[in-house]
Design an enzyme around this catalytic site. Structure first.
Site, PDB file in Angstrom:
ATOM      1  N   HIS A  41       6.333 -18.206  75.576  1.00 50.31           N
ATOM      2  CA  HIS A  41       5.026 -18.173  76.252  1.00 50.31           C
ATOM      3  C   HIS A  41       4.477 -19.592  76.366  1.00 50.31           C
ATOM      4  O   HIS A  41       4.518 -20.348  75.390  1.00 50.31           O
ATOM      5  CB  HIS A  41       4.036 -17.332  75.452  1.00 50.31           C
ATOM      6  CG  HIS A  41       4.398 -15.879  75.381  1.00 50.31           C
ATOM      7  ND1 HIS A  41       3.914 -14.953  76.270  1.00 50.31           N
ATOM      8  CD2 HIS A  41       5.203 -15.200  74.537  1.00 50.31           C
ATOM      9  CE1 HIS A  41       4.403 -13.762  75.971  1.00 50.31           C
ATOM     10  NE2 HIS A  41       5.192 -13.870  74.918  1.00 50.31           N
ATOM     11  N   TYR A  85       8.360 -11.584  66.243  1.00 52.98           N
ATOM     12  CA  TYR A  85       7.183 -12.457  66.194  1.00 52.98           C
ATOM     13  C   TYR A  85       6.554 -12.401  64.809  1.00 52.98           C
ATOM     14  O   TYR A  85       6.510 -11.326  64.192  1.00 52.98           O
ATOM     15  CB  TYR A  85       6.121 -11.990  67.191  1.00 52.98           C
ATOM     16  CG  TYR A  85       6.407 -12.342  68.623  1.00 52.98           C
ATOM     17  CD1 TYR A  85       5.923 -13.521  69.173  1.00 52.98           C
ATOM     18  CD2 TYR A  85       7.136 -11.488  69.426  1.00 52.98           C
ATOM     19  CE1 TYR A  85       6.166 -13.835  70.505  1.00 52.98           C
ATOM     20  CE2 TYR A  85       7.386 -11.801  70.754  1.00 52.98           C
ATOM     21  CZ  TYR A  85       6.896 -12.974  71.286  1.00 52.98           C
ATOM     22  OH  TYR A  85       7.130 -13.285  72.591  1.00 52.98           O
ATOM     23  N   ARG A 107      12.890  -7.023  76.085  1.00 51.46           N
ATOM     24  CA  ARG A 107      12.431  -8.245  76.754  1.00 51.46           C
ATOM     25  C   ARG A 107      13.532  -9.301  76.700  1.00 51.46           C
ATOM     26  O   ARG A 107      14.098  -9.556  75.639  1.00 51.46           O
ATOM     27  CB  ARG A 107      11.193  -8.845  76.054  1.00 51.46           C
ATOM     28  CG  ARG A 107       9.914  -8.062  76.057  1.00 51.46           C
ATOM     29  CD  ARG A 107       9.124  -7.986  77.346  1.00 51.46           C
ATOM     30  NE  ARG A 107       9.396  -8.920  78.432  1.00 51.46           N
ATOM     31  CZ  ARG A 107       8.793 -10.090  78.622  1.00 51.46           C
ATOM     32  NH1 ARG A 107       7.884 -10.529  77.789  1.00 51.46           N
ATOM     33  NH2 ARG A 107       9.087 -10.839  79.668  1.00 51.46           N
ATOM     34  N   TYR A 166      14.060  -8.810  72.322  1.00 47.38           N
ATOM     35  CA  TYR A 166      13.528  -7.790  71.408  1.00 47.38           C
ATOM     36  C   TYR A 166      13.154  -6.533  72.180  1.00 47.38           C
ATOM     37  O   TYR A 166      12.852  -6.587  73.369  1.00 47.38           O
ATOM     38  CB  TYR A 166      12.341  -8.326  70.610  1.00 47.38           C
ATOM     39  CG  TYR A 166      11.160  -8.795  71.422  1.00 47.38           C
ATOM     40  CD1 TYR A 166      10.179  -7.900  71.865  1.00 47.38           C
ATOM     41  CD2 TYR A 166      11.006 -10.141  71.746  1.00 47.38           C
ATOM     42  CE1 TYR A 166       9.087  -8.344  72.604  1.00 47.38           C
ATOM     43  CE2 TYR A 166       9.925 -10.583  72.490  1.00 47.38           C
ATOM     44  CZ  TYR A 166       8.972  -9.679  72.909  1.00 47.38           C
ATOM     45  OH  TYR A 166       7.910 -10.115  73.650  1.00 47.38           O
ATOM     46  N   HIS A 206      12.317 -15.349  75.827  1.00 50.00           N
ATOM     47  CA  HIS A 206      11.295 -16.094  76.576  1.00 50.00           C
ATOM     48  C   HIS A 206      10.394 -16.848  75.619  1.00 50.00           C
ATOM     49  O   HIS A 206      10.284 -16.507  74.440  1.00 50.00           O
ATOM     50  CB  HIS A 206      10.456 -15.150  77.448  1.00 50.00           C
ATOM     51  CG  HIS A 206       9.699 -14.144  76.637  1.00 50.00           C
ATOM     52  ND1 HIS A 206      10.267 -12.956  76.214  1.00 50.00           N
ATOM     53  CD2 HIS A 206       8.437 -14.151  76.140  1.00 50.00           C
ATOM     54  CE1 HIS A 206       9.388 -12.278  75.502  1.00 50.00           C
ATOM     55  NE2 HIS A 206       8.266 -12.982  75.431  1.00 50.00           N
TER      56      HIS A 206
END
Lengths: 249, 193
Positions: free
Chosen positions: A167, A113, A162, A152, A165
């Site tokens: 959000h 991110y 995770r 990640y 995905h």
């Protein structure tokens, strides 16, 4: 909303269903951060009065041209598998939710991110911010172009990863419909190990968070497509036998 | 007309996670009204976890009526009414910072009629999102200088009297302040919406 009920004051308000067994329990200890953040006392029932049946109607004035194309927000193109993510926003009565703001954010193709707190050794991409916005059309449809996010690691437990995905944040048309969720990708081997996804205990409900590969929308020589419909609360379908027995409040 | 069997299944909630600030931060988020609006107030607050630690990676959103108790929304059966206040949005959004604090620039809303014939005291609906919250949690902010209206408010009256104080903000020199305790001693009352 069309379902209304006559009342002592004469105010006729839409009635929204209350989700039962759909959302995760706030205290779900396999997701460690819930342990100190989930309220410990029972929630108090809030009647659906004027503040609840209304909500912010935030529309196209918040959107600029490249907001729904995360691959065009910088001078160069981001690295990764280019994808189209599209679908419809509906309520549980099957009605489209038009003109509603969707906000998305995600990791880049390497699973990183663009956030100061994310410091695992996956490379940042100078051509990818990972943030998008759009507004549904009159049929409740939306469409983003982006790159497929990578998986990640996180520190929830040993060797925790995770699944890929995106959000999603949605307003709907009423305070009761506000929803923040995550969209997952089909056939990801990490689903079964993910403490966040498995907190949705009902398998059918859990599967609704997994997008569908969409060959029809896939663009030749350009981008794979995934379809993800989002269903917000619709009208309360509970039969009203006698208004005097209505003990919702 | 409701065809129960054909209802669509709802999409479940998931947490905003730790990186929500890249996606949900708006520069104008805190401004329910423009900053120079006459009579505007500053609503501040802090969010704490069950050990009293500040929640520094959360997001607080507010939703409210305008000072006349009206909404510019077609589902309000009294009619959708544009606020007399230029730039009134009704909606506020602010990340919690390193200090666990949020701030919203707004005006005090008016009271609201309910279907049951009661009157709700002026209030803000407050949603809290954060890592560790698998769904938003919802509370309300009521005003300390509305004792009479608060005493008649049907939502406050449905709350255990020992816990009502968690919903009432403190007056400050330029507005109001609310402490939101997610868990533990003096835990804030949260609502099932």
């Amino acid at each position: 909303m069309t379902e209304s009920v006559r009342t002592p004051s004469g105010l006729l308000l839409p009635r929204y269903e209350r989700p039962l067994g759909v959302h995760p329990e706030l205290l779900s200890p396999e997701y460690r951060s819930t342990v100190l953040r989930a309220p410990s006392k029972p929630l108090v029932l809030l009647p659906h009065n004027l503040t609840e049946i209304t909500g912010p109607l935030l529309g196209s004035d918040r959107i600029s041209e490249t907001d729904n194309d995360l691959t065009r927000q910088h001078d160069g193109e981001p690295v990764g598998q280019r994808i189209i993510v599209h679908g419809r926003v509906l309520d549980s009565d099957g009605r489209p939710v038009p003109d509603t703001l969707l906000e998305i954010w995600q990791a880049n193709a390497s699973g990183r991110y663009k956030h100061v707190v994310d410091d695992w050794p996956g490379p940042l991409d100078p051509n990818f911010t990972g943030v998008g916005r759009t507004v549904t059309d009159s049929l409740g449809r939306y469409r983003f172009t982006t790159v497929r996010p990578g998986a990640y690691p996180w520190k929830n437990h040993h060797n925790a990863w995770r699944p890929a995905h995106i959000h999603f944040s949605l307003f709907g048309r009423a305070f009761t419909q506000r929803l923040v969720t995550q969209m997952y990708f089909p056939d990801d081997p990490l689903h079964q190990y993910d403490p966040m996804l498995i907190t949705v205990r009902d398998e059918k409900a859990r599967n609704r968070l997994i997008s569908r590969f969409d060959m029809e929308t896939t663009e030749p020589e350009w981008a794979l497509a995934y379809e993800f419909d989002i269903v917000l609360r619709g009208s309360d379908a509970t039969p009203m036998e006698d208004p005097h027995d209505d003990d919702d409040e | 007309m409701t065809t129960t069997s054909e209802r669509l299944g709802l999409t479940p909630s998931q947490t905003v996670g730790p990186y929500l600030s890249i996606g949900l931060t708006w520069e104008d988020g805190p401004y329910v009204v423009p900053e120079d609006t006459p009579g505007s107030i500053l609503v501040t607050g802090r969010v704490y976890d069950g050990q009293g630690q500040l929640v520094t990676d959360g997001l607080v959103e507010t939703w409210q009526a305008d000072p006349d108790g009206r909404f510019a929304h077609a589902d309000d059966p009294r009619g959708a009414v544009e606020s007399q206040l230029p730039g009134f949005r009704g909606f506020g959004r602010c990340n919690t910072d390193a200090d666990g604090s949020f701030r919203i620039v707004t005006v005090k809303p008016g009271p609201l009629p309910t279907p049951d014939g009661d009157t709700e005291a002026p209030h803000l609906n407050v949603s809290v999102f954060a890592r560790g919250l698998l769904d938003r949690v919802v509370t309300r902010l009521y005003f300390p200088d509305e004792a009479e209206a608060n005493a008649a408010d049907p939502v406050l009256n449905a709350v255990d009297p020992d816990r009502r104080a968690t919903l009432i903000a403190e007056a400050t020199p330029d507005g109001y302040h609310l402490e939101i305790r997610l868990q533990g001693e003096n835990e804030t009352v949260f609502f099932d919406v």
